[in-house]
Design a protein around this motif. Sequence first.
Motif, PDB file in Angstrom:
ATOM      1  N   ASP A 199       0.844  -1.281   0.095  1.00  0.00           N
ATOM      2  CA  ASP A 199       0.031  -0.156   0.236  1.00  0.00           C
ATOM      3  C   ASP A 199       0.841   1.136   0.046  1.00  0.00           C
ATOM      4  O   ASP A 199       1.616   1.553   1.071  1.00  0.00           O
ATOM      5  N   ASN A 200       0.864   1.778  -0.947  1.00  0.00           N
ATOM      6  CA  ASN A 200       1.759   3.200  -1.299  1.00  0.00           C
ATOM      7  C   ASN A 200       1.388   4.052  -2.091  1.00  0.00           C
ATOM      8  O   ASN A 200       0.240   3.805  -2.804  1.00  0.00           O
ATOM      9  N   ASP A 201       1.802   5.581  -2.234  1.00  0.00           N
ATOM     10  CA  ASP A 201       1.361   6.251  -3.120  1.00  0.00           C
ATOM     11  C   ASP A 201       2.185   6.775  -4.243  1.00  0.00           C
ATOM     12  O   ASP A 201       1.873   7.765  -4.904  1.00  0.00           O
ATOM     13  N   THR A 202       2.923   5.816  -4.496  1.00  0.00           N
ATOM     14  CA  THR A 202       3.823   6.068  -5.957  1.00  0.00           C
ATOM     15  C   THR A 202       3.150   5.595  -7.030  1.00  0.00           C
ATOM     16  O   THR A 202       1.776   5.012  -7.029  1.00  0.00           O
ATOM     17  N   LYS A 203       3.528   6.061  -8.354  1.00  0.00           N
ATOM     18  CA  LYS A 203       2.944   5.384  -9.452  1.00  0.00           C
ATOM     19  C   LYS A 203       2.990   4.025  -9.831  1.00  0.00           C
ATOM     20  O   LYS A 203       2.496   3.667 -10.518  1.00  0.00           O
ATOM     21  N   GLU A 204       4.162   3.635  -9.240  1.00  0.00           N
ATOM     22  CA  GLU A 204       4.428   2.375  -9.658  1.00  0.00           C
ATOM     23  C   GLU A 204       4.036   1.132  -8.706  1.00  0.00           C
ATOM     24  O   GLU A 204       4.197   1.736  -7.503  1.00  0.00           O
ATOM     25  N   ASP A 205       3.453   0.280  -8.932  1.00  0.00           N
ATOM     26  CA  ASP A 205       2.654  -0.811  -8.198  1.00  0.00           C
ATOM     27  C   ASP A 205       3.977  -1.542  -7.660  1.00  0.00           C
ATOM     28  O   ASP A 205       4.983  -1.912  -8.629  1.00  0.00           O
TER      29      ASP A 205
END
Length: 172
Positions: free
Chosen positions: A10-16
């Motif tokens: 669970d993160n807010d970056t563009k990359e999964d």
Amino acid sequence: MIFRFRIVLDNDTKEDIFRDIEIRKTDTLEDLHNSITQSFGFDGSEMASFYLSDEEWNQGEEISLFDVSEGGSDIQLMSQTVISSVVSEGRTKLIYIYDFMSMWTFMVELGEIVEEADGTDYPNLLFVHGQVPDEAPEKVFEAEGGEDHFDEFDDGYSTDDYEELDFDENWN
């Protein structure tokens, strides 16, 4: 039977950032925990918990790695919880939190159930996508309702009005 899970950071970056893991449905959540920590490069020495989840990813009942409660409460433990007892075709989602100081949070979802393949060791890391950051993504906790802001210090008085207050008269 083999459960195929996708575990997404669970993160807010563009990359999964995710891992796909196969594990026997008869293995425990502790086995899944060990697979997740290894596949994401953690040493596995920190406290962790799984949480039952609904379709909207709301956090439900906790299943803990260790019993840290006082006085024999009925805490559910990973080592005593078979995966198939909490995950099925109708209940596919879990939330996994590793290291409560850093709050590494993962969404764990059952993708499919397949037959065991001859010659394959389980658990099995199927696929790796994305690099794990050096630090856990920061969590932002927001109350439901969004726009209604509560200010615990807003008592309706301005600091300019304090001279009008008589100390003795307004002391509790």
